[in-house]
Motif scaffolding. Structure first.
Motif, PDB file in Angstrom:
ATOM      1  N   THR A 170      40.543  44.749  37.991  1.00 36.37           N
ATOM      2  CA  THR A 170      40.068  43.970  36.836  1.00 36.37           C
ATOM      3  C   THR A 170      41.229  43.624  35.919  1.00 36.37           C
ATOM      4  N   TYR A 206      43.406  40.882  37.511  1.00 41.05           N
ATOM      5  CA  TYR A 206      42.816  39.547  37.356  1.00 41.05           C
ATOM      6  C   TYR A 206      42.938  39.068  35.914  1.00 41.05           C
ATOM      7  N   ARG A 207      42.713  39.985  34.983  1.00 41.49           N
ATOM      8  CA  ARG A 207      42.802  39.643  33.567  1.00 41.49           C
ATOM      9  C   ARG A 207      44.206  39.143  33.217  1.00 41.49           C
ATOM     10  N   THR A 217      44.886  35.566  34.546  1.00 43.35           N
ATOM     11  CA  THR A 217      44.211  34.480  33.832  1.00 43.35           C
ATOM     12  C   THR A 217      44.417  34.546  32.321  1.00 43.35           C
ATOM     13  N   TYR A 276      43.176  45.039  45.344  1.00 46.96           N
ATOM     14  CA  TYR A 276      42.309  43.959  44.867  1.00 46.96           C
ATOM     15  C   TYR A 276      41.148  43.671  45.811  1.00 46.96           C
ATOM     16  N   PHE A 299      34.759  44.197  39.874  1.00 45.45           N
ATOM     17  CA  PHE A 299      35.223  44.053  38.497  1.00 45.45           C
ATOM     18  C   PHE A 299      34.384  44.916  37.556  1.00 45.45           C
ATOM     19  N   HIS A 332      35.779  37.810  34.574  1.00 52.45           N
ATOM     20  CA  HIS A 332      36.048  36.911  35.695  1.00 52.45           C
ATOM     21  C   HIS A 332      35.057  35.751  35.759  1.00 52.45           C
ATOM     22  N   MET A 386      35.605  31.857  36.838  1.00 45.16           N
ATOM     23  CA  MET A 386      34.836  31.304  37.955  1.00 45.16           C
ATOM     24  C   MET A 386      34.085  30.045  37.536  1.00 45.16           C
TER      25      MET A 386
END
Length: 215
Positions: free
Chosen positions: A59, A62-63, A66, A103, A108, A113, A117
């Motif tokens: 998580t 990914y954070r 982005t 990953y 998550f 996310h 998305m």
């Protein structure tokens, strides 16, 4: 051991730092606790087991990817948007040792996310996709990138090895009786960046041919 108070963010950040040193298999709650200056049971206030922690690590990964916006959201076409997002995904995964292993398959721990998305699928819908096709196309490129990076990282040196994980010249000598298989080594184990881009282009072209034909 110190009695320092810790939170989930500190534990996940420390785990990601140690990941590059220890790899996923060597990353233990005990090692993380030692790095934080606490006893291992203190981590169980925040994570019930290692997989719970891995989910949080993914998580955070990914954070971070982005943090400045969804990669490709401002691209002029859906094709460039897809390429930009998957380039960013590969770069993020490669920035961590065993990044693809961490990953892949993680769940998550927040809904952050979903915003990305929403943007990503919106780009594809604007490009003419039906909703179902947009989701499947997005997942197809995601699976391509994840599989590519997992293989790419898996071909690196193993513990105790020095130099490249696969010596192409040595492999060719071992397979001298199979000239086609021997010659394939250069294409299989070198030039990952170039091959990723070419393969991504093939996937994008295939998506366009299958889902947007006649539109």
């Amino acid at each position: 051991m110190a009695t320092t108070k810790i939170d989930r963010a500190q534990v996940a950040d420390t785990a990601l730092r140690l990941l590059n040193e220890l790899g996923l298999e060597g990353l233990t709650l005990r090692a993380i606790a030692k790095e934080l200056g606490v006893k291992a049971p203190a981590l169980y206030w925040h994570f019930k087991n290692k997989q719970d922690l891995v989910d949080e690590m993914a998580t955070v990964m990914y954070r971070r990817m982005t943090a400045d916006g969804v990669p490709g959201a401002d691209s002029g076409t859906w094709q460039e948007g897809v390429r930009a997002f998957n380039r960013a995904l590969r770069a993020m995964l490669l920035s961590y040792r065993d990044g693809a292993k961490v990953y892949g398959g993680a769940r998550f721990t927040d809904t952050g996310h979903a915003e990305a998305m929403e943007v990503y699928l919106g780009v594809m819908l604007e490009g003419g996709f039906a909703f179902r096709d947009a989701v499947r196309a997005a997942m197809t490129t995601y699976h391509y990138t994840m599989g590519f990076v997992e293989e790419e990282q898996g071909l690196g040196p193993r513990p105790g090895e020095r130099g490249p994980g696969i010596d192409v010249a040595e492999r060719a000598d071992q397979l001298a009786g199979y000239p086609l298989a021997a010659a394939a080594g250069v294409e299989m184990f070198e030039g990952f960046g170039e091959r990723f881009e070419e393969g991504l282009g093939v996937v994008v072209a295939g998506i366009e041919a299958v889902y947007l034909a006649g539109r």
